[in-house]
Design a protein around this motif. Sequence first.
Motif, PDB file in Angstrom:
ATOM      1  N   ARG A  50     -20.148 -45.349 -28.954  1.00 30.57           N
ATOM      2  CA  ARG A  50     -19.514 -46.398 -29.758  1.00 30.57           C
ATOM      3  C   ARG A  50     -19.863 -47.788 -29.222  1.00 30.57           C
ATOM      4  O   ARG A  50     -20.086 -48.716 -30.001  1.00 30.57           O
ATOM      5  N   PHE A  51     -19.907 -47.921 -27.904  1.00 36.86           N
ATOM      6  CA  PHE A  51     -20.245 -49.208 -27.299  1.00 36.86           C
ATOM      7  C   PHE A  51     -21.669 -49.621 -27.646  1.00 36.86           C
ATOM      8  O   PHE A  51     -21.920 -50.753 -28.048  1.00 36.86           O
ATOM      9  N   LEU A  52     -22.611 -48.711 -27.491  1.00 34.42           N
ATOM     10  CA  LEU A  52     -24.013 -49.030 -27.770  1.00 34.42           C
ATOM     11  C   LEU A  52     -24.248 -49.326 -29.246  1.00 34.42           C
ATOM     12  O   LEU A  52     -25.108 -50.135 -29.593  1.00 34.42           O
ATOM     13  N   ALA A  53     -23.471 -48.695 -30.139  1.00 36.97           N
ATOM     14  CA  ALA A  53     -23.636 -48.904 -31.574  1.00 36.97           C
ATOM     15  C   ALA A  53     -22.901 -50.151 -32.077  1.00 36.97           C
ATOM     16  O   ALA A  53     -23.155 -50.603 -33.191  1.00 36.97           O
ATOM     17  N   ALA A  54     -22.039 -50.704 -31.252  1.00 38.68           N
ATOM     18  CA  ALA A  54     -21.214 -51.845 -31.676  1.00 38.68           C
ATOM     19  C   ALA A  54     -22.037 -53.123 -31.767  1.00 38.68           C
ATOM     20  O   ALA A  54     -23.081 -53.261 -31.137  1.00 38.68           O
ATOM     21  N   ASP A  55     -21.519 -54.075 -32.541  1.00 36.35           N
ATOM     22  CA  ASP A  55     -22.119 -55.394 -32.569  1.00 36.35           C
ATOM     23  C   ASP A  55     -21.646 -56.169 -31.328  1.00 36.35           C
ATOM     24  O   ASP A  55     -20.889 -55.648 -30.503  1.00 36.35           O
ATOM     25  N   ARG A  56     -22.102 -57.391 -31.200  1.00 34.11           N
ATOM     26  CA  ARG A  56     -21.784 -58.190 -30.013  1.00 34.11           C
ATOM     27  C   ARG A  56     -20.270 -58.346 -29.822  1.00 34.11           C
ATOM     28  O   ARG A  56     -19.765 -58.229 -28.714  1.00 34.11           O
ATOM     29  N   GLY A  57     -19.543 -58.610 -30.895  1.00 36.73           N
ATOM     30  CA  GLY A  57     -18.093 -58.762 -30.799  1.00 36.73           C
ATOM     31  C   GLY A  57     -17.420 -57.490 -30.312  1.00 36.73           C
ATOM     32  O   GLY A  57     -16.497 -57.538 -29.496  1.00 36.73           O
ATOM     33  N   GLY A  58     -17.879 -56.345 -30.812  1.00 36.91           N
ATOM     34  CA  GLY A  58     -17.331 -55.062 -30.372  1.00 36.91           C
ATOM     35  C   GLY A  58     -17.620 -54.790 -28.908  1.00 36.91           C
ATOM     36  O   GLY A  58     -16.758 -54.296 -28.165  1.00 36.91           O
ATOM     37  N   ARG A  59     -18.823 -55.131 -28.482  1.00 34.91           N
ATOM     38  CA  ARG A  59     -19.170 -54.949 -27.072  1.00 34.91           C
ATOM     39  C   ARG A  59     -18.370 -55.900 -26.188  1.00 34.91           C
ATOM     40  O   ARG A  59     -17.882 -55.519 -25.119  1.00 34.91           O
ATOM     41  N   ASN A  60     -18.237 -57.157 -26.643  1.00 35.14           N
ATOM     42  CA  ASN A  60     -17.469 -58.134 -25.860  1.00 35.14           C
ATOM     43  C   ASN A  60     -16.024 -57.691 -25.659  1.00 35.14           C
ATOM     44  O   ASN A  60     -15.410 -58.023 -24.654  1.00 35.14           O
ATOM     45  N   ALA A  61     -15.479 -56.959 -26.617  1.00 35.14           N
ATOM     46  CA  ALA A  61     -14.088 -56.516 -26.545  1.00 35.14           C
ATOM     47  C   ALA A  61     -13.903 -55.298 -25.647  1.00 35.14           C
ATOM     48  O   ALA A  61     -12.772 -54.908 -25.371  1.00 35.14           O
ATOM     49  N   LYS A  62     -15.001 -54.713 -25.186  1.00 33.24           N
ATOM     50  CA  LYS A  62     -14.897 -53.464 -24.416  1.00 33.24           C
ATOM     51  C   LYS A  62     -15.499 -53.511 -23.016  1.00 33.24           C
ATOM     52  O   LYS A  62     -15.156 -52.681 -22.177  1.00 33.24           O
ATOM     53  N   PHE A  63     -16.427 -54.448 -22.744  1.00 29.86           N
ATOM     54  CA  PHE A  63     -17.099 -54.440 -21.435  1.00 29.86           C
ATOM     55  C   PHE A  63     -16.147 -55.010 -20.389  1.00 29.86           C
ATOM     56  O   PHE A  63     -15.740 -56.153 -20.446  1.00 29.86           O
ATOM     57  N   LYS A  64     -15.798 -54.190 -19.419  1.00 25.03           N
ATOM     58  CA  LYS A  64     -14.742 -54.516 -18.464  1.00 25.03           C
ATOM     59  C   LYS A  64     -15.283 -54.506 -17.044  1.00 25.03           C
ATOM     60  O   LYS A  64     -16.160 -53.715 -16.710  1.00 25.03           O
ATOM     61  N   ALA A  65     -14.721 -55.393 -16.235  1.00 24.48           N
ATOM     62  CA  ALA A  65     -15.078 -55.456 -14.815  1.00 24.48           C
ATOM     63  C   ALA A  65     -13.800 -55.558 -13.989  1.00 24.48           C
ATOM     64  O   ALA A  65     -12.791 -56.102 -14.436  1.00 24.48           O
ATOM     65  N   VAL A  66     -13.893 -55.029 -12.784  1.00 32.27           N
ATOM     66  CA  VAL A  66     -12.845 -55.206 -11.788  1.00 32.27           C
ATOM     67  C   VAL A  66     -13.531 -55.799 -10.570  1.00 32.27           C
ATOM     68  O   VAL A  66     -14.526 -55.250 -10.085  1.00 32.27           O
ATOM     69  N   VAL A  67     -13.027 -56.928 -10.098  1.00 31.78           N
ATOM     70  CA  VAL A  67     -13.573 -57.573  -8.903  1.00 31.78           C
ATOM     71  C   VAL A  67     -12.532 -57.453  -7.816  1.00 31.78           C
ATOM     72  O   VAL A  67     -11.378 -57.848  -8.000  1.00 31.78           O
ATOM     73  N   ALA A  68     -12.940 -56.899  -6.693  1.00 33.84           N
ATOM     74  CA  ALA A  68     -12.053 -56.788  -5.539  1.00 33.84           C
ATOM     75  C   ALA A  68     -12.692 -57.538  -4.382  1.00 33.84           C
ATOM     76  O   ALA A  68     -13.846 -57.300  -4.047  1.00 33.84           O
ATOM     77  N   LEU A  69     -11.956 -58.440  -3.809  1.00 33.34           N
ATOM     78  CA  LEU A  69     -12.456 -59.223  -2.682  1.00 33.34           C
ATOM     79  C   LEU A  69     -11.877 -58.679  -1.389  1.00 33.34           C
ATOM     80  O   LEU A  69     -10.684 -58.434  -1.290  1.00 33.34           O
ATOM     81  N   SER A  70     -12.745 -58.495  -0.417  1.00 28.20           N
ATOM     82  CA  SER A  70     -12.275 -58.115   0.904  1.00 28.20           C
ATOM     83  C   SER A  70     -12.901 -59.072   1.909  1.00 28.20           C
ATOM     84  O   SER A  70     -13.955 -59.642   1.673  1.00 28.20           O
ATOM     85  N   ASN A  71     -12.238 -59.261   2.987  1.00 26.89           N
ATOM     86  CA  ASN A  71     -12.680 -60.214   4.006  1.00 26.89           C
ATOM     87  C   ASN A  71     -12.961 -61.581   3.386  1.00 26.89           C
ATOM     88  O   ASN A  71     -13.890 -62.269   3.779  1.00 26.89           O
ATOM     89  N   ALA A  72     -12.154 -61.941   2.407  1.00 29.26           N
ATOM     90  CA  ALA A  72     -12.356 -63.213   1.712  1.00 29.26           C
ATOM     91  C   ALA A  72     -11.290 -64.212   2.137  1.00 29.26           C
ATOM     92  O   ALA A  72     -10.163 -63.833   2.438  1.00 29.26           O
ATOM     93  N   PRO A  73     -11.628 -65.487   2.129  1.00 29.26           N
ATOM     94  CA  PRO A  73     -10.620 -66.506   2.415  1.00 29.26           C
ATOM     95  C   PRO A  73      -9.462 -66.423   1.409  1.00 29.26           C
ATOM     96  O   PRO A  73      -9.651 -66.030   0.250  1.00 29.26           O
ATOM     97  N   TRP A  74      -8.297 -66.806   1.856  1.00 29.84           N
ATOM     98  CA  TRP A  74      -7.092 -66.738   1.053  1.00 29.84           C
ATOM     99  C   TRP A  74      -7.280 -67.454  -0.290  1.00 29.84           C
ATOM    100  O   TRP A  74      -6.872 -66.943  -1.328  1.00 29.84           O
ATOM    101  N   ALA A  75      -7.894 -68.622  -0.290  1.00 27.72           N
ATOM    102  CA  ALA A  75      -8.061 -69.404  -1.522  1.00 27.72           C
ATOM    103  C   ALA A  75      -8.848 -68.611  -2.567  1.00 27.72           C
ATOM    104  O   ALA A  75      -8.512 -68.621  -3.753  1.00 27.72           O
ATOM    105  N   LEU A  76      -9.874 -67.920  -2.152  1.00 28.50           N
ATOM    106  CA  LEU A  76     -10.692 -67.147  -3.080  1.00 28.50           C
ATOM    107  C   LEU A  76      -9.901 -65.960  -3.627  1.00 28.50           C
ATOM    108  O   LEU A  76      -9.956 -65.663  -4.813  1.00 28.50           O
TER     109      LEU A  76
END
Length: 178
Positions: A50-76
């Motif tokens: 379904r993702f590959l067949a979707a148009d740009r809007g459909g893909r934009n609504a589904k592509f997800k990321a999780v960013v985890a910071l370790s050993n990073a300064p508190w501000a970041l």
Amino acid sequence: WTLVFQFMNPGPPYVSIALYFRPTGTRLGMTLPQLLASEAGTPFGRTLTRFLAADRGGRNAKFKAVVALSNAPWALRQVIPRRPVILGKKVELTYFQSADHFEVDLETASSPLCDRIYRSLKWCSKHSEEELTFLIEAQQEDELPELVLGCARLMNVSEETCTPLPPLPPLAGSGGGV
């Protein structure tokens, strides 16, 4: 099959990081058609199809990321919390697809907020580790559970640690040759 996630940080200097992911385990070496055939009827197979067949809007609504910071300064760590984000709702994504390759490009400068965060905190990155996980969000019951497309750990990345690419050779007939 190869999934490429590329992001361009605003410059100068312009820094691009490309992450390449290929199937592993029993899926090792599969082409995209082979992968889709082997996953037919599974939640991951339905989600990816379904993702590959979707148009740009459909893909934009589904592509997800999780960013985890370790050993990073508190501000970041305060600016980038560890939670899933639908990237297409926050920044401009561009997609490129061929028979056996799918690429997602993120240009940090496409979002004023991301651009400000990057410029304010880029000094922190050389003192931190970032774990990036990419998924396609399940938006229907038959797409659960979600599976990880790829993940990477970036350690102590800074403009100084990036390797510049060599200049492109002149094109034949462009007058730049011998």
